[in-house]
Design a protein around this motif. Structure first.
Motif, short mmCIF file in Angstrom:
data_model
loop_
_atom_site.label_atom_id
_atom_site.label_comp_id
_atom_site.label_asym_id
_atom_site.label_seq_id
_atom_site.Cartn_x
_atom_site.Cartn_y
_atom_site.Cartn_z
N GLY A 126 0.88 -1.21 -0.17
CA GLY A 126 0.04 -0.04 -0.07
C GLY A 126 0.98 1.20 -0.07
N HIS A 127 1.84 1.33 0.90
CA HIS A 127 2.68 2.52 0.90
C HIS A 127 3.38 2.77 -0.44
CE1 HIS A 127 1.87 3.29 4.90
NE2 HIS A 127 2.49 2.20 5.42
N LEU A 128 3.95 1.45 -0.96
CA LEU A 128 4.61 1.66 -2.29
C LEU A 128 3.69 2.24 -3.36
CD1 LEU A 128 7.36 1.27 -3.41
CD2 LEU A 128 6.78 -1.26 -3.86
N ALA A 129 2.42 1.69 -3.41
CA ALA A 129 1.78 2.13 -4.58
C ALA A 129 1.38 3.38 -4.31
CB ALA A 129 0.20 1.44 -4.27
N ASP A 130 0.94 4.09 -2.84
CA ASP A 130 0.91 5.45 -2.91
C ASP A 130 2.24 6.42 -3.33
OD1 ASP A 130 -1.56 5.14 -1.93
OD2 ASP A 130 -1.20 5.15 0.10
N TYR A 131 3.56 5.47 -2.94
CA TYR A 131 4.49 6.24 -3.32
C TYR A 131 4.57 6.67 -4.90
CZ TYR A 131 9.59 7.50 -3.30
OH TYR A 131 10.79 8.13 -3.33
N PHE A 132 4.37 5.27 -5.33
CA PHE A 132 4.39 5.42 -7.03
C PHE A 132 3.33 6.26 -7.68
CE2 PHE A 132 6.50 1.17 -7.12
CZ PHE A 132 7.56 1.50 -7.80
N ARG A 133 2.17 6.44 -6.95
CA ARG A 133 1.28 7.26 -7.21
C ARG A 133 1.56 8.77 -7.45
NH1 ARG A 133 -2.45 5.57 -4.20
NH2 ARG A 133 -3.14 3.88 -5.56
N PHE A 134 2.42 9.02 -6.24
CA PHE A 134 2.96 10.53 -6.39
C PHE A 134 3.95 10.69 -7.49
CE2 PHE A 134 5.84 13.34 -4.71
CZ PHE A 134 5.25 14.62 -4.17
N SER A 135 4.83 9.76 -7.46
CA SER A 135 5.97 9.90 -8.48
C SER A 135 5.16 10.23 -9.90
CB SER A 135 6.70 8.76 -8.38
OG SER A 135 7.26 8.30 -7.16
N LEU A 136 4.18 9.63 -10.15
CA LEU A 136 3.43 9.91 -11.43
C LEU A 136 2.97 11.37 -11.62
CD1 LEU A 136 1.39 6.77 -11.85
CD2 LEU A 136 3.52 7.33 -12.86
N ARG A 137 2.79 12.15 -10.31
CA ARG A 137 2.34 13.35 -10.18
C ARG A 137 3.55 14.16 -10.32
NH1 ARG A 137 -1.10 11.74 -6.10
NH2 ARG A 137 -0.29 13.08 -4.73
N ALA A 138 4.60 13.88 -10.21
CA ALA A 138 5.89 14.71 -9.68
C ALA A 138 6.25 15.64 -11.11
CB ALA A 138 7.28 13.71 -9.45
N GLY A 139 5.78 15.28 -12.06
CA GLY A 139 6.07 16.19 -13.30
C GLY A 139 5.38 17.70 -13.23
N LYS A 140 4.61 17.72 -12.20
CA LYS A 140 3.94 19.10 -11.90
C LYS A 140 4.94 20.03 -12.02
CE LYS A 140 0.13 19.25 -9.87
NZ LYS A 140 -0.90 19.16 -8.92
N ARG A 141 4.80 21.50 -11.92
CA ARG A 141 5.53 22.48 -11.65
C ARG A 141 5.89 22.39 -10.23
NH1 ARG A 141 7.95 26.52 -14.11
NH2 ARG A 141 8.66 28.39 -12.90
N VAL A 142 4.48 22.67 -9.35
CA VAL A 142 4.55 22.69 -8.15
C VAL A 142 3.52 21.73 -7.52
CG1 VAL A 142 5.34 25.01 -7.89
CG2 VAL A 142 2.73 24.47 -8.24
N ILE A 143 3.74 21.46 -6.16
CA ILE A 143 2.62 20.61 -5.42
C ILE A 143 2.42 21.27 -4.04
CG2 ILE A 143 4.49 19.04 -4.47
CD1 ILE A 143 2.59 16.64 -5.18
N ARG A 144 1.42 20.77 -3.31
CA ARG A 144 0.97 21.40 -2.21
C ARG A 144 1.82 20.76 -1.15
NH1 ARG A 144 -4.50 22.84 -1.10
NH2 ARG A 144 -4.37 21.67 0.94
N LEU A 145 2.11 21.49 0.02
CA LEU A 145 2.99 21.00 1.13
C LEU A 145 2.53 19.76 1.77
CD1 LEU A 145 5.49 21.15 3.17
CD2 LEU A 145 4.18 22.91 4.41
N ASP A 146 1.10 19.73 1.96
CA ASP A 146 0.39 18.42 2.61
C ASP A 146 0.68 17.04 1.76
OD1 ASP A 146 -1.07 19.28 0.63
OD2 ASP A 146 -2.90 19.62 2.23
N GLU A 147 0.70 17.53 0.29
CA GLU A 147 0.83 16.30 -0.42
C GLU A 147 2.29 16.03 -0.59
OE1 GLU A 147 -2.43 17.29 -4.12
OE2 GLU A 147 -0.48 18.06 -4.10
N GLU A 148 3.30 16.76 -0.34
CA GLU A 148 4.75 16.35 -0.39
C GLU A 148 4.89 15.63 1.02
OE1 GLU A 148 8.80 16.66 -1.57
OE2 GLU A 148 7.08 16.97 -2.45
N LEU A 149 4.33 16.15 2.14
CA LEU A 149 4.48 15.60 3.41
C LEU A 149 3.94 14.12 3.31
CD1 LEU A 149 4.02 18.44 5.86
CD2 LEU A 149 6.26 17.43 5.09
N GLU A 150 2.70 14.04 2.62
CA GLU A 150 2.09 12.40 2.71
C GLU A 150 2.92 11.71 1.91
OE1 GLU A 150 -0.72 9.70 3.27
OE2 GLU A 150 -0.21 11.61 4.42
N HIS A 151 3.75 12.13 0.91
CA HIS A 151 4.60 11.35 0.00
C HIS A 151 5.84 11.05 0.99
CE1 HIS A 151 7.12 10.00 -3.03
NE2 HIS A 151 7.99 10.95 -2.81
N ILE A 152 6.42 11.73 1.71
CA ILE A 152 7.47 11.57 2.73
C ILE A 152 7.04 10.61 3.89
CG2 ILE A 152 8.94 12.67 4.46
CD1 ILE A 152 9.89 13.02 1.47
#
Length: 629
Positions: A442-468
């Motif tokens: 589950g954690h790895l799937a969420d991690y991959f899911r965030f990586s797919l969105r990492a192409g965006k120019r900016v991202i919210r701080l709470d999303e970055e912290l959830e990825h961490i």
């Protein structure tokens, strides 16, 4: 357009024109009048002025130094060879003397059969003592003869002086000397014994199972520094062991002896020229000579200062005294010559370029006399007339380039632990820990899911912290009961944005480099808070504008940065080599610079109670404000 953008625009334009000038210069070189060229005038003028003096200085220096070195080294080496041969001959004669004692001396032979402490025993010892004292006079280097009774631990010593010191040296050397007879092989070499106030050579032979005879030579008696008259006030002679430690007294300083010891392997050469670094001064050079001893593990070394050797060259000394005056005349002449041909046209060109950098595009320069600079000034005048038409296109191209660079930098951040995570899942599945496998997946799937969105120019701080958080949960499964973390962010900061994957490189570095004390839990703390900085003021300094900032701190309780690495990070040296070992730090720093300029930045430090600390500060902007900016 501000001054920085103007300077960048002019730089791009000048580079393009420089390439064009080089191409035109190659095509027109054959038709250029070479006699009028700056290169021809500069080479001919400087050669006519400097070549005779350089040739004289070089020839005089090389010839004189080589002659002096050869002559002094030959004379000194002859003295050294004679001294060493004399010493070695006395040591060899002493060896023969000691070997014959057990066969020819009746008193020493009789001691083996006499009762220890009897009257005849004492009389025999006295006769041996008298014989030793007489024989010392025949061997000018020998300081002492001794006879040792191994069974009764009785030492008979005949010496010419300093009885207590010589007795201490002999007693100190006997255990080592007696070990060499365990294989019944008598070695011709002399041993070295080190005392508190002096050192000595010692030779021991076995007479029989009970008695050992030997001789002692003071190291200072083997050294003859007074024969080297070229040594001057700072030179001298010394005897050193194979470990580089001085064995005899010497007029040389401890630093000079240490310098000579470092060059002992070069004693096979006729001489060596070595240098001694002098604090706040010119290095001193010495002529080093030396010979290894054939009778012991030591070396005879002589240091002759070249400064004192050169005093015998009056002509060379006069040339040296005239060199400052000649150098001053040559320098003034060369400056006048070069100023007329090069400096004045170059200063005119630099002043014109400075005016262009301030936006004065109507500058026109007068062509100088040299053909190369004339071509450059014409090209410069042509450049200034066309730069207005090019600056808009260059500026737009610059914006497109920076945008492409930002996207490329953002794509460089890739997680490095995918393979480890799959190995952990495989291991947990093999152990039939299905619940942990589900958590890990589950954690790895969420991690991959965030990586797919990492192409965006900016991202919210709470999303970055959830990825961490997902990343750290995966790491906790790798190190059960040894890793914990906390995410402490002030309320209301989660909607602020920052470039994706800004925090992950520093969290990865904490685990990779700081997680070394496995005996206690490793803790990572991530904190977020808001602050403000003063960004500007009015002309009267009565009003200021505060820029809201977002501060994110990443700290741990690991080993922290070593001081050398911390100094480099604090000086920003991680940004010098984007292909080096700090690629993650360089990537984050460069992305922040491209996006925010000097407003954003990084700070590195070690905590007082241990562990590393990294602070990231970026402007506090929402997604709507960032898009508007």
């Amino acid at each position: 357009m501000n001054k920085k953008e103007q300077a960048l625009l002019i730089t791009f334009t000048i580079v393009g024109y420089a390439k064009k000038i080089l191409m035109l210069n190659k095509k027109g070189r054959s038709s250029m009048n070479f006699i009028r060229s700056l290169r021809f005038k500069f080479i001919v003028g400087l050669t006519l002025i400097m070549l005779p003096l350089f040739l004289l200085m070089y020839y005089n220096n090389v010839y004189a130094m080589n002659v002096v070195r050869d002559q002094v080294s030959l004379t000194s080496m002859n003295h050294l060879v004679k001294s060493v041969e004399q010493n070695e001959r006395v040591l060899q004669e002493t060896n023969r003397y000691l070997y014959s004692l057990g066969e020819r001396d009746p008193d020493i032979i009789s001691l083996f059969f006499l009762k220890y402490g009897s009257g005849d025993y004492i009389i025999a010892k006295q006769r041996i003592m008298n014989k030793f004292m007489t024989d010392i006079g025949f061997y000018n280097l020998i300081d002492s003869f001794f006879l040792y009774d191994a069974i009764n631990d009785d030492l008979l010593l005949a010496t010419s002086g300093d009885y207590d010191i010589k007795m201490s040296l002999v007693q100190k050397s006997m255990p080592v000397q007696m070990q060499q007879f365990e294989g019944d092989i008598q070695q011709p070499e002399w041993g070295i014994v080190r005392g508190e106030s002096r050192n000595a050579l010692v030779k021991t032979v076995r007479i029989n199972q009970q008695f050992y005879a030997g001789a002692l030579v003071d190291m200072n008696a083997l050294n003859y520094p007074e024969q080297f008259t070229e040594s001057g006030d700072r030179g001298g002679a010394v005897i050193v062991g194979i470990d580089g430690i001085a064995l005899s007294n010497s007029s040389l300083s401890a630093d000079q002896i240490k310098l000579a010891a470092a060059h002992l392997p070069g004693l096979k050469n006729p001489y060596q020229v070595i240098s001694e670094e002098v604090p706040k001064g010119k290095a001193r050079q010495y002529l080093m000579l030396g010979l290894p001893s054939a009778m012991s593990k030591m070396n005879y070394v002589v240091l002759l200062p070249e400064e004192d050797m050169m005093r015998n060259l009056p002509f060379f000394q006069r040339i040296i005294r005239l060199l400052p005056i000649g150098a001053a005349v040559i320098l003034i002449t060369a400056l006048v010559f070069v100023r007329q041909l090069l400096f004045r046209p170059m200063n005119m060109l630099i002043r014109g370029m400075r005016r262009v950098s301030r936006g004065e595009l109507d500058v026109r320069l007068e062509p100088p006399a040299s053909s190369e600079l004339e071509f450059v000034t014409r090209s410069f005048n042509q450049m200034t007339s066309q730069i207005q038409h090019l600056k808009i296109d260059v500026y737009e191209e610059q914006l497109r380039t920076r945008e492409a660079e930002f996207k490329q930098l953002q794509m460089q951040i890739n997680p490095h632990f995918y393979l480890n995570s799959l190995n952990i899942i495989h291991s947990l599945a093999s152990l039939q820990k299905h619940e942990l496998v589900q958590q890990m997946a589950g954690h790895l799937a969420d991690y991959f899911r965030f990586s797919l969105r990492a192409g965006k120019r900016v991202i919210r701080l709470d999303e970055e912290l959830e990825h961490i958080r997902h990343y750290l949960e995966i790491q906790k499964l790798r190190f059960p009961n040894k890793l914990s973390f906390s995410l402490e962010v002030e309320a209301g900061l989660g909607h602020y944005v920052l470039p994706p994957l800004t925090l992950q490189p520093f969290v990865e570095n904490s685990i990779i480099h700081g997680f070394q004390r496995r005996t206690e839990p490793f803790i990572i703390r991530i904190k977020g808070q808001g602050t403000a900085i003063v960004s500007g003021s009015t002309a009267n300094d009565e009003e200021t504008e505060e820029l809201p900032m977002l501060l994110i701190t990443i700290e741990d309780n690991g080993v922290g940065f070593n001081q050398e690495l911390l100094d480099r990070l604090q000086q920003g040296q991680y940004a010098e080599d984007p292909g080096g070992q700090h690629i993650g730090i360089w990537n984050v720093a460069h992305r922040l610079m491209v996006k925010y300029g000097d407003v954003a930045g990084l700070a590195f430090s070690n905590q007082a109670d241990g562990g590393a600390k990294v602070v990231i500060h970026v402007p506090a902007q929402t997604e709507e404000e960032e898009g508007g900016a």
